[in-house]
Design a protein around this motif. Structure first.
Motif, PDB file in Angstrom:
ATOM      1  N   TYR A  41     -20.913  58.125  58.432  1.00  0.00           N
ATOM      2  CA  TYR A  41     -20.728  59.077  57.333  1.00  0.00           C
ATOM      3  C   TYR A  41     -20.051  60.347  57.837  1.00  0.00           C
ATOM      4  O   TYR A  41     -19.114  60.854  57.225  1.00  0.00           O
ATOM      5  CB  TYR A  41     -22.084  59.416  56.714  1.00  0.00           C
ATOM      6  CG  TYR A  41     -21.945  60.161  55.426  1.00  0.00           C
ATOM      7  CD1 TYR A  41     -21.741  59.482  54.235  1.00  0.00           C
ATOM      8  CD2 TYR A  41     -21.981  61.554  55.400  1.00  0.00           C
ATOM      9  CE1 TYR A  41     -21.583  60.164  53.053  1.00  0.00           C
ATOM     10  CE2 TYR A  41     -21.821  62.243  54.221  1.00  0.00           C
ATOM     11  CZ  TYR A  41     -21.633  61.545  53.052  1.00  0.00           C
ATOM     12  OH  TYR A  41     -21.466  62.227  51.885  1.00  0.00           O
ATOM     13  N   ALA A 141     -32.577  71.709  54.526  1.00  0.00           N
ATOM     14  CA  ALA A 141     -33.012  71.507  53.143  1.00  0.00           C
ATOM     15  C   ALA A 141     -32.350  72.530  52.235  1.00  0.00           C
ATOM     16  O   ALA A 141     -31.960  72.228  51.101  1.00  0.00           O
ATOM     17  CB  ALA A 141     -34.529  71.622  53.063  1.00  0.00           C
ATOM     18  N   LEU A 143     -29.448  74.014  52.676  1.00  0.00           N
ATOM     19  CA  LEU A 143     -28.046  73.621  52.456  1.00  0.00           C
ATOM     20  C   LEU A 143     -27.949  72.587  51.339  1.00  0.00           C
ATOM     21  O   LEU A 143     -27.101  72.677  50.454  1.00  0.00           O
ATOM     22  CB  LEU A 143     -27.471  73.008  53.730  1.00  0.00           C
ATOM     23  CG  LEU A 143     -26.820  73.925  54.746  1.00  0.00           C
ATOM     24  CD1 LEU A 143     -26.355  73.111  55.930  1.00  0.00           C
ATOM     25  CD2 LEU A 143     -25.635  74.646  54.132  1.00  0.00           C
ATOM     26  N   GLU A 144     -28.846  71.603  51.415  1.00  0.00           N
ATOM     27  CA  GLU A 144     -28.841  70.558  50.385  1.00  0.00           C
ATOM     28  C   GLU A 144     -29.055  71.149  49.000  1.00  0.00           C
ATOM     29  O   GLU A 144     -28.411  70.753  48.042  1.00  0.00           O
ATOM     30  CB  GLU A 144     -29.937  69.529  50.663  1.00  0.00           C
ATOM     31  CG  GLU A 144     -29.578  68.547  51.734  1.00  0.00           C
ATOM     32  CD  GLU A 144     -30.570  67.400  51.809  1.00  0.00           C
ATOM     33  OE1 GLU A 144     -31.576  67.426  51.079  1.00  0.00           O
ATOM     34  OE2 GLU A 144     -30.323  66.489  52.612  1.00  0.00           O
ATOM     35  N   GLY A 147     -26.210  72.679  47.452  1.00  0.00           N
ATOM     36  CA  GLY A 147     -25.202  71.723  47.019  1.00  0.00           C
ATOM     37  C   GLY A 147     -24.189  71.402  48.108  1.00  0.00           C
ATOM     38  O   GLY A 147     -23.091  70.951  47.830  1.00  0.00           O
ATOM     39  N   VAL A 148     -24.574  71.665  49.364  1.00  0.00           N
ATOM     40  CA  VAL A 148     -23.688  71.363  50.488  1.00  0.00           C
ATOM     41  C   VAL A 148     -24.344  70.262  51.316  1.00  0.00           C
ATOM     42  O   VAL A 148     -25.527  70.335  51.607  1.00  0.00           O
ATOM     43  CB  VAL A 148     -23.490  72.608  51.378  1.00  0.00           C
ATOM     44  CG1 VAL A 148     -22.669  72.267  52.594  1.00  0.00           C
ATOM     45  CG2 VAL A 148     -22.826  73.707  50.580  1.00  0.00           C
ATOM     46  N   ASP A 149     -23.552  69.246  51.662  1.00  0.00           N
ATOM     47  CA  ASP A 149     -24.099  68.128  52.408  1.00  0.00           C
ATOM     48  C   ASP A 149     -24.185  68.497  53.893  1.00  0.00           C
ATOM     49  O   ASP A 149     -23.168  68.739  54.526  1.00  0.00           O
ATOM     50  CB  ASP A 149     -23.174  66.916  52.219  1.00  0.00           C
ATOM     51  CG  ASP A 149     -23.829  65.655  52.715  1.00  0.00           C
ATOM     52  OD1 ASP A 149     -24.748  65.769  53.539  1.00  0.00           O
ATOM     53  OD2 ASP A 149     -23.415  64.569  52.276  1.00  0.00           O
ATOM     54  N   PRO A 150     -25.397  68.543  54.462  1.00  0.00           N
ATOM     55  CA  PRO A 150     -25.529  68.921  55.875  1.00  0.00           C
ATOM     56  C   PRO A 150     -24.787  67.964  56.807  1.00  0.00           C
ATOM     57  O   PRO A 150     -24.374  68.360  57.884  1.00  0.00           O
ATOM     58  CB  PRO A 150     -27.033  68.856  56.148  1.00  0.00           C
ATOM     59  CG  PRO A 150     -27.691  68.739  54.844  1.00  0.00           C
ATOM     60  CD  PRO A 150     -26.703  68.281  53.835  1.00  0.00           C
ATOM     61  N   LEU A 151     -24.635  66.703  56.392  1.00  0.00           N
ATOM     62  CA  LEU A 151     -23.911  65.771  57.255  1.00  0.00           C
ATOM     63  C   LEU A 151     -22.466  66.216  57.429  1.00  0.00           C
ATOM     64  O   LEU A 151     -21.886  66.081  58.490  1.00  0.00           O
ATOM     65  CB  LEU A 151     -23.951  64.352  56.680  1.00  0.00           C
ATOM     66  CG  LEU A 151     -25.268  63.597  56.827  1.00  0.00           C
ATOM     67  CD1 LEU A 151     -25.135  62.193  56.286  1.00  0.00           C
ATOM     68  CD2 LEU A 151     -25.707  63.547  58.274  1.00  0.00           C
ATOM     69  N   ARG A 153     -21.325  69.436  56.786  1.00  0.00           N
ATOM     70  CA  ARG A 153     -21.234  70.833  57.219  1.00  0.00           C
ATOM     71  C   ARG A 153     -21.763  71.031  58.640  1.00  0.00           C
ATOM     72  O   ARG A 153     -21.200  71.767  59.422  1.00  0.00           O
ATOM     73  CB  ARG A 153     -22.036  71.683  56.227  1.00  0.00           C
ATOM     74  CG  ARG A 153     -22.235  73.097  56.620  1.00  0.00           C
ATOM     75  CD  ARG A 153     -21.360  74.027  55.844  1.00  0.00           C
ATOM     76  NE  ARG A 153     -21.250  75.291  56.550  1.00  0.00           N
ATOM     77  CZ  ARG A 153     -20.307  76.165  56.336  1.00  0.00           C
ATOM     78  NH1 ARG A 153     -19.373  75.911  55.462  1.00  0.00           N
ATOM     79  NH2 ARG A 153     -20.288  77.290  57.002  1.00  0.00           N
TER      80      ARG A 153
END
Lengths: 272, 277
Positions: A41, A141, A143-144, A147-151, A153
């Motif tokens: 991913y 959490a 970040l999620e 609305g930002v995907d930690p994977l 970012r």
């Protein structure tokens, strides 16, 4: 072992033991699946240009900050190789070949492997601790929730920084090591410098030696960064949990480097 | 509670973590534009409930819906876009430690809107003004006190003018002044911005003073629900023990154990892990 188990607790203990093995095995498989998902991913998340500055920052954190330890280690290992090589080769009157010995051991083996081990200790442990703490302090959490995907970012820039910096660090290690070897052999032990460099130049092949060394470094870079990030994401968010994950990063990635080095060496040089 | 409009609806929620049942059967309807509080003893799954509303966890059975859409059925992309309507204040503040106060508050605007830098700056300054920390915009999170960090996190949570703001233990670990500031802020922001507030807390007095509706969960079930008045006058012994903080009652002070005399006579520590070897 099995007799002891059956003798002490009967068939139920035996079944519990088997169930335990099964559970451990399944959880390892599930863990590997999650780790693979993270890797793929994050890799597919690469082409976003807006994440490019993040990769640069991480290249600095992961790569540039590891530079000193890599260069100093390379210098010392090169000097030791020069000294050891000379003391053996001088008995056969072939001390001019010390350049070849230093260069080949560094380029083929020591540069990727030792850089990988140092990289695991210096950058891998820092990555695990950083991501583990981000998890513990709810930054991932949060970040999620923004609305930002930690994977994308957090994880992807760090993975790429590791992939890119490790081969470069390994090359720097080899270059500094060769100069360390030259320093000891030529300046101290009096090997003729023309012979030292020309024997080295003749014997080191770009494809067989340099390129294979770089391939090893790329593989080790992927392994260390991947293990470090996975351990950080999976860490139990307590001080004890993060310390365990950090240790695990160093242990697992070091073992994987050494194991994979054997496999890669067999594949690359095993047909002689 | 009449025919009010519910923005969050949780029905027949069941959730297990490992072998431990967190929720057996929970039903909650949270009204729009009001302050609702979810209360309960530590470990009763209050934070878990917020994570389910935010879609970070999925229930084993039952459903959680926000504005009519079932959160855990959404695709990853749809979920991320739903979250833009939600703001969450985490217990630890969860400020990004590598960004300044200003950057922290600006971050949701930068990633979720196409506003230009000046507009973002204006919005950030207004939000920081609302929490009283405009002067601290240049500080790093490590330079803030606990109360200030939580107020910055609150400014960040409301940066996108969300329709729902969730507060995870907003009063925990605050000094009396910080607590008072937060209580007033939550109330004022709710009135001024008109969003729905959901507070998870076990600080009784503070929560009772601002919440319009209160839901008390214990042992995975809904113990009581109603307005602050109704809760205060509840006839349930468990509710009374909880809101008055009596050490012993229906929720026992002692962790289950064998009889004390018996244990002393046997000479057993009760700790069956091998210690001291």
């Amino acid at each position: 072992m099995i007799q002891v188990i059956i003798g002490s607790g009967g068939i139920n203990t035996m079944l519990d033991f088997l169930a335990l093995i099964g559970r451990q095995f399944l959880s390892k498989i599930a863990g590997f699946g999650r780790a693979s998902f993270i890797l793929f991913y994050a890799l597919f998340a690469w082409p976003q240009p807006k994440n490019f500055p993040l990769v640069i920052t991480q290249l600095y954190n992961v790569g540039v900050k590891s530079l000193l330890i890599i260069a100093v280690s390379g210098l010392f290992i090169g000097m030791v190789l020069g000294l050891q090589g000379y003391t053996i080769l001088v008995d056969f009157g072939s001390e001019q070949s010390v350049g070849q010995m230093v260069a080949l051991s560094l380029v083929r083996e020591l540069a990727p492997v030792v850089t990988g081990l140092l990289f695991a200790g210096r950058a891998g442990s820092a990555l695990t601790a950083e991501i583990g703490l981000m998890k513990a302090t709810e930054q991932l959490a949060s970040l999620e929730m923004i609305g930002v995907d930690p994977l994308r970012r957090i994880v992807a820039p760090r993975l790429w920084a590791g992939f890119i910096s490790m081969p470069i660090l390994s090359m720097i290690f080899a270059i500094v090591g060769v100069y360390g070897g030259a320093l000891v052999s030529i300046e101290w032990l009096g090997v003729y410098s023309g012979a030292f460099w020309s024997v080295m130049q003749d014997s080191v092949d770009f494809y067989d030696d340099v390129l294979n060394g770089i391939i090893k470094a790329v593989v080790f870079g992927i392994v260390v960064t991947w293990v470090a990030i996975y351990q950080g994401l999976e860490s139990i968010p307590t001080s004890e949990g993060i310390s365990q994950s950090t240790t695990r990063t160093v242990v697992y990635s070091s073992l994987m480097i050494l194991g994979l080095d054997f496999v890669l060496t067999v594949l690359m040089f095993g047909d002689i | 509670m009449g025919d009010r409009e519910n923005v969050i609806k949780i029905s027949h929620l069941r959730f297990k973590r490992g072998d431990r049942v967190i929720f057996k059967d929970i039903n909650i309807s949270i009204p729009k534009g009001k302050i609702s509080a979810i209360m309960g003893p530590s470990g009763s799954g209050k934070t878990t409930l917020l994570k389910m509303i935010g879609g970070q966890l999925s229930p084993d059975a039952g459903s959680v819906s926000v504005e009519g859409t079932v959160v855990h059925d959404l695709s990853r992309k749809a979920l991320f876009s739903l979250r833009k309507k939600m703001g969450m204040l985490f217990q630890s503040g969860a400020l990004f430690s590598d960004m300044s106060v200003f950057q922290n508050v600006a971050f949701p605007l930068q990633v979720n809107t196409s506003l230009n830098a000046e507009m973002i700056r204006d919005i950030v300054l207004l939000k920081l003004q609302a929490v009283g920390l405009r002067g601290a915009s240049h500080l790093m999170p490590s330079e803030l006190s606990g109360g200030m960090a939580r107020r910055v996190a609150l400014a960040r949570a409301i940066a996108l003018d969300p329709e729902i703001v969730m507060y995870d233990e907003p009063f925990a670990g605050q000094d009396p002044i910080g607590m008072g500031v937060l209580v007033t802020l939550i109330k004022k922001l709710n009135q001024a911005l008109g969003h729905t507030s959901v507070i998870v807390s076990h600080d009784i007095q503070e929560t009772l003073s601002i919440a319009d509706y209160i839901f008390i969960i214990a042992d995975g079930e809904m113990l009581a629900s109603g307005t602050a008045e109704q809760i205060k006058n509840s006839s349930s012994e468990k509710v009374q023990q909880f809101i008055h903080g009596h050490p012993d009652g229906p929720v026992p002070f002692h962790y289950p154990a064998i009889d004390l005399m018996q244990q002393i006579m046997v000479g057993d520590t009760g700790d069956h892990r091998e210690w001291g070897h």
